[in-house]
Design a protein around this motif. Structure first.
Motif, PDB file in Angstrom:
ATOM      1  N   HIS A 262       1.809  -6.100  -4.374  1.00 29.23           N
ATOM      2  CA  HIS A 262       3.322  -5.790  -5.993  1.00 29.23           C
ATOM      3  C   HIS A 262       3.850  -4.551  -5.860  1.00 29.23           C
TER       4      HIS A 262
ATOM      5  N   THR B 199       5.591 -10.231   1.206  1.00 29.35           N
ATOM      6  CA  THR B 199       4.664 -10.598   1.839  1.00 29.35           C
ATOM      7  C   THR B 199       5.082 -10.246   3.395  1.00 29.35           C
TER       8      THR B 199
ATOM      9  N   ASP C 121       3.056  -9.682   7.091  1.00 28.86           N
ATOM     10  CA  ASP C 121       2.952 -10.748   8.067  1.00 28.86           C
ATOM     11  C   ASP C 121       1.526  -9.978   9.672  1.00 28.86           C
TER      12      ASP C 121
ATOM     13  N   ASN D 125      -3.415 -12.147  -2.317  1.00 32.32           N
ATOM     14  CA  ASN D 125      -3.306 -13.366  -1.298  1.00 32.32           C
ATOM     15  C   ASN D 125      -3.202 -12.999   0.526  1.00 32.32           C
TER      16      ASN D 125
ATOM     17  N   TRP E 289       8.398  -8.181  -5.380  1.00 29.79           N
ATOM     18  CA  TRP E 289       6.797  -8.347  -4.284  1.00 29.79           C
ATOM     19  C   TRP E 289       7.585  -8.096  -3.052  1.00 29.79           C
TER      20      TRP E 289
ATOM     21  N   SER F  43       8.292  -8.193   4.353  1.00 25.92           N
ATOM     22  CA  SER F  43       9.467  -8.833   4.468  1.00 25.92           C
ATOM     23  C   SER F  43      10.754  -8.789   3.886  1.00 25.92           C
TER      24      SER F  43
ATOM     25  N   VAL G  52      -1.713 -13.347   6.552  1.00 27.83           N
ATOM     26  CA  VAL G  52      -0.806 -12.642   5.725  1.00 27.83           C
ATOM     27  C   VAL G  52      -1.183 -12.238   4.471  1.00 27.83           C
ATOM     28  N   PHE G  53      -0.254 -11.306   3.936  1.00 26.87           N
ATOM     29  CA  PHE G  53      -1.164 -10.711   2.715  1.00 26.87           C
ATOM     30  C   PHE G  53       0.534 -10.117   1.573  1.00 26.87           C
ATOM     31  N   ASP G  54       0.145 -10.642   0.468  1.00 26.87           N
ATOM     32  CA  ASP G  54       1.276 -10.138  -0.508  1.00 26.87           C
ATOM     33  C   ASP G  54       0.849  -8.590  -1.222  1.00 26.87           C
TER      34      ASP G  54
END
Length: 273
Positions: free
Chosen positions: A95, A46, A48, A82, A44, A34, A91-93
């Motif tokens: 930190h 995200t 794709d 996530n 953070w 992102s 998708v994942f995050d």
């Protein structure tokens, strides 16, 4: 479409993506963060992950996250949060708790075989562990290709660092001379490709800007590595770019494999001057 057929179709599509040069085919594997450069007290991102026809659009298959590794600025693995695989994308995050540069990579390894049994051609794809069990050792006209893939992107919190950029020494990898989060439009950037930790000479490299859905032409840049594995890209405009390269040799890591294809792809963001 039932579940078994869906799985078979997805496997075939990913196999095609692994075996063919990525820029010369419709299906491209990519990671899209992102943001690539961040600041602040608690950032953070995200990410794709997909296999698609048009770059950075979700319209084909998700990129599986089995080989996902996020390397932090200190060189250690970073926990992914996530994570989920959806119909058209994964998708994942992440930190970003540390200052510096993170390397996000999905790496894969597979075998592809063709052979004949009683005159009938058979095709197989799977892991090195299942190869000996699934493919008869006395098969006629047995041809086995080993595939090593790496799909990456890079994200920096604060000042860019280089520890996470250190290579693994396996497969085709990028060793940037110009930091991948310090790319500017109309400014040349220098990179190096390594194969098993050594310079990958005379490898074709393609660079394609995102948004190809709205263009009649890809608008890509074609270049190649020199004898030391180095190449230069001058970015025509700001935006997200997809860089890919592939090479084939006989330096296989699996007994019975006759050739190896190593592929590399990266998503890079280029900023205005």
């Amino acid at each position: 479409m039932n579940f078994a057929l869906k799985k078979l179709t997805l496997t075939a599509a990913l196999a095609s993506a692994l075996l063919a040069p990525l820029a010369g085919q419709a299906h491209r594997m990519w990671l899209l963060p992102s943001a690539t450069v961040l600041s602040g007290n608690d950032p953070w991102i995200t990410v794709d992950a997909a296999v698609s026809n048009d770059l950075f659009y979700f319209e084909h298959f998700p990129l599986r996250l089995d080989g996902l590794v996020v390397t932090g600025p200190d060189g250690n693995a970073v926990k992914v949060e996530n994570a989920s695989t959806l119909r058209y994308r994964s998708v994942f995050d992440v930190h970003l708790t540390q200052e510096g540069t993170y390397r996000i990579a999905v790496a894969g390894h597979a075998l592809f075989a063709s052979y004949k049994v009683n005159g009938e051609t058979k095709r197989w794809r799977g892991t090195a562990e299942s190869f000996a069990k699934d493919v008869p050792a006395n098969s006629d006209e047995l041809k086995v290709t080993e595939s090593e893939t790496r799909v990456e992107s890079f994200v920096t919190r604060g000042k860019p660092t280089t520890v996470a950029l250190h290579n693994t020494g396996h497969g085709l990898e990028l060793a940037p001379d110009t930091h991948p989060d310090d790319l500017l439009a109309q400014t040349p950037a220098r990179f190096r490709l390594l194969l098993d930790g050594r310079p990958a000479a005379n490898v074709k490299v393609s660079v394609v800007p995102g948004g190809i859905r709205y263009r009649d032409q890809l608008g890509g840049i074609e270049t190649a590595t020199d004898a030391d594995g180095r190449f230069t890209v001058k970015w025509p405009a700001p935006g997200m770019y997809w860089l890919e390269a592939s090479t084939q040799d006989a330096q296989t890591n699996v007994k019975g494999a006759t050739s190896r294809r190593a592929t590399y792809a990266a998503t890079l963001e280029v900023m205005p001057q």
